[in-house]
Write a protein that holds these residues in place. Structure first.
Motif: not given
Length: 718
Positions: A426-453
């Motif tokens: 949703r559209v968030l309030p822009g008057d606070t830093s509490r809801d401001l996303a910062q940085g990028t999720v580490p590569w290890a947490q990116v979804p992947r499906n490797v050599n499925p059965g």
């Protein structure tokens, strides 16, 4: 692929200002760029019998130099458009439509990012970009009569890099969000959250869908492990769906350098290397994905509109006036002022509804330029993954296969690090830093499906939770809802899973048939759309009654053999245009009525052969096509010609079949709708691949230089 959609944002509140010099202003404002440092390039171009360029160089920059020159020979018009985009001068070529792209260049601060970070790039990357720029400059110097815009050349590596910064956010649909905000229209719907068509295989309770970026475009990708192949080989199909001409149309090429860069595939105008395809040991392709990568914040402005409240204090709203060149007619170009705003969150769009700040993935960085180059140079799965882990490409699925038998799907995205307790859909309030996303999720947490059965991987612009068949899928509960992973699927994905899941050993012929399949799955959203159409009550309308009867007798396949194929193709395209972007459903009665009227008007009947209606036209070539808007044989977008024919311009574009045999040797075939020289009507390769494309046939790639020597049309040095 839907890897990019057409860049067009609309200028919203731009007002044309009279009294400014017209023909004089734009050329004077266009400051020439410094040419790359002088360098002697050792490059040789070999054209095969289809006109495809094979570029040989002593070094990788030599190859990049040849890529630019060869591409300019085939499509200098489009390359100039791309260069003009990177220089903020596209409006001087294309009017208001182009000025919208110039607006995006300023909004993303692409030139500023390059000015800040270009010298920090590895030396080999900068040399590659400069080599490409030098190749463009050489062609412009040799062909001054083809240059469309004064002072556009010379270009340098910084110009080429700026193109990546500008276009990367449009992988995940930032243009749709910007377009809605600048025109004060409803925002596009988010594709994360419960699937809107719950009988589909995926319906995941991640959160209520809210407006966000979306796209109608698509792509297919298929990977097959040796254990699932009847011949014991590894297979990969690249099947991006892109426009057949223009700045995001694929250009096929093969490259070889004496330093070990060997690659066959395709690129976009303005890129100094292939963006998908294969080398000797591995390959990959891309499809568009739609995670929620854009966060919107509504600002609280001061009474004078010059400040915004943030963490209990007023901060100045950064304002910058830029001048956008807008071509009016002939040589006349009008400078139009546009004020850009920025807050701590990112760019700000001010419209009648208020001030909205955007925080989007991958903003303000240049890492994607190096990442694609390292992917090109990777030799095994581990090295390729290290390149992908650079995390410079903000979004796009990567589907991978290699000579060792590995297959994989990476749901690649630069997910913002969001904070628990806030609904980023949703559209968030822009008057606070509490809801401001910062940085990028580490590569290890990116979804992947490797050599499925299951031994196979597919993606057709669907959720990553549907990729390898029942029992072999990654699980939604393993990933945070804050990632905003898409949950929708397509008929193409559902159909591909059905076909591959039902075949324990896929032969080469079956593999080919799956790619060119033109059927609608009875389990897909499209089947339910057709059921609604067939349930329409004619209420005395004879033509509508005939249309309903025709659909009820349809064989659910756009192979051109059924009498209802043309009618079904038209109504499926309408359905796809509301289903995929999660818009409100069209009225089935009105859709069926409109389609019936169109066919009757132009063909005098409701059941003309699909081959008569759906056409490939390019120059003097006029050929029948099959397929549909959301089928594996994709003919997804068309123009209505004066004679009523539906002239396809988007869908299956560059198609490449790749295979590594038991000994690890690679072989590939490819095809594209027109030919190597898509904007050169006098070239023998303007449309020479079209007959093969229309018949589902492929041509050899001749990746091995020894094999190429038997099929060489000409060899020369730029």
């Amino acid at each position: 692929m839907g890897v990019w959609r057409r860049i067009g944002l609309g200028l919203g509140g731009i007002v044309l200002v009279a009294g400014v010099g017209l023909a004089v202003w734009e050329p004077l404002a266009a400051t020439p760029a410094a040419a790359p440092p002088p360098h002697r390039y050792d490059t040789r171009i070999v054209r095969d019998s289809f006109g495809t360029p094979h570029i040989f160089g002593a070094t990788d920059p030599d190859v990049a130099y040849g890529i630019a020159y060869a591409h300019a020979e085939d499509d200098f018009e489009t390359l100039q458009h791309v260069v003009a985009m990177t220089r903020g001068r596209f409006g001087a070529l294309k009017g208001q439509e182009g000025a919208a792209v110039d607006f995006a260049l300023h909004l993303t601060r692409a030139r500023e990012v390059v000015a800040r970070d270009y010298d920090k790039q590895p030396a080999d990357v900068r040399a590659l970009l400069d080599g490409y720029a030098a190749g463009l400059n050489l062609y412009a110097e040799k062909h001054p009569d083809e240059v469309r815009l004064s002072r556009l050349f010379p270009v340098n590596g910084r110009d080429i890099a700026a193109g990546f910064v500008l276009r990367s956010p449009f992988f995940f649909g930032l243009d749709a969000v910007l377009g809605a905000l600048t025109q004060d229209k409803p925002l596009p719907r988010e594709s994360a959250g419960p699937a809107p068509d719950s009988p589909d295989p995926v319906a995941l309770p991640i959160g209520a869908p809210e407006p966000r970026a979306s796209t109608e475009n698509g792509s297919n990708a298929f990977a097959l492990a040796p254990a699932r192949s009847a011949e014991g080989v590894t297979r990969l199909i690249s099947n991006s769906h892109q426009p057949w001409a223009g700045p995001v149309a694929w250009y096929e090429l093969v490259v070889h350098s004496k330093t070990g860069w060997d690659f066959a595939g395709a690129t976009f105008p303005g890129a100094p290397y292939p963006l998908l395809g294969h080398n000797r040991t591995l390959g990959w392709t891309n499809t568009v994905n739609r995670p929620d990568l854009t966060d919107l914040y509504k600002l609280t402005l001061s009474a004078d509109g010059k400040s915004y409240r943030f963490d209990g204090a007023w901060r100045p709203l950064e304002a910058q006036t830029v001048w956008l060149p807008v071509k009016l007619w002939g040589p006349f170009v009008l400078p139009v002022p546009k004020t850009l705003y920025r807050s701590v969150h990112g760019p700000v769009i001010v419209n009648k509804s208020g001030a909205y700040a955007l925080h989007y993935a991958g903003a303000g960085q240049l890492k994607m330029v190096e990442e694609y180059y390292r992917l090109n140079r990777a030799r095994d799965f581990a090295e390729w993954q290290r390149a992908l882990a650079i995390q410079g490409v903000p979004a796009t699925n990567f589907i991978y296969a290699d000579a060792a038998g590995n297959i994989a799907h990476f749901y690649n995205a630069m997910f913002p690090v969001r904070k628990a307790g806030f609904d980023y859909a949703r559209v968030l309030p822009g008057d606070t830093s509490r809801d401001l996303a910062q940085g990028t999720v580490p590569w290890a947490q990116v979804p992947r499906n490797v050599n499925p059965g299951s031994g196979f991987i597919i993606n057709a612009n669907n959720t990553p939770y549907q990729a390898a068949g029942a029992g072999y899928e990654i699980k939604p509960e393993d990933y945070s809802p804050l990632l905003g992973i898409e949950t929708d699927t397509t008929n193409r994905a559902t159909r591909a899973i059905e076909l591959l899941g039902a075949d324990p050993k896929v032969s080469e012929a079956e593999w080919h048939a799956i790619k060119f399949d033109s059927a609608v799955s009875r389990q897909s959203w499209a089947a339910r759309w057709f059921e609604r159409l067939m349930a329409v009550e004619p209420q005395g309308d004879a033509r509508l009654a005939q249309a309903v009867r025709l659909l009820k007798g349809w064989d659910w396949n756009f192979d051109g053999k059924g009498g209802a194929d043309a009618l079904a193709a038209i109504v499926l395209r309408v359905g796809n245009r509301w289903h995929y972007p999660r818009k409100e459903s069209a009225d089935p009665r009105q859709v069926l009525k409109d389609a019936g009227e169109y066919l009757t008007k132009h063909f005098g009947r409701l059941d003309p052969p699909l081959a008569q209606v759906l056409r490939l036209r390019h120059g003097t070539v006029d050929l029948p096509l099959d397929g549909g808007a959301d089928t594996l044989r994709a003919t997804s977008n068309w123009d209505e010609a004066p004679d009523g024919r539906l002239v396809v311009k988007h869908g299956d574009s560059f198609v490449m079949f790749m295979a590594w045999d038991k000994a690890g040797r690679v072989n590939s075939q490819s095809i594209q709708p027109y030919g190597a020289a898509t904007t050169r009507p006098n070239s023998p390769h303007y449309a020479d691949q079209a007959p093969l494309f229309a018949r589902h046939q492929l041509k050899p790639v001749w990746f091995d230089p020894a094999e190429l020597a038997k099929h060489t049309e000409r060899t020369y040095r730029p």
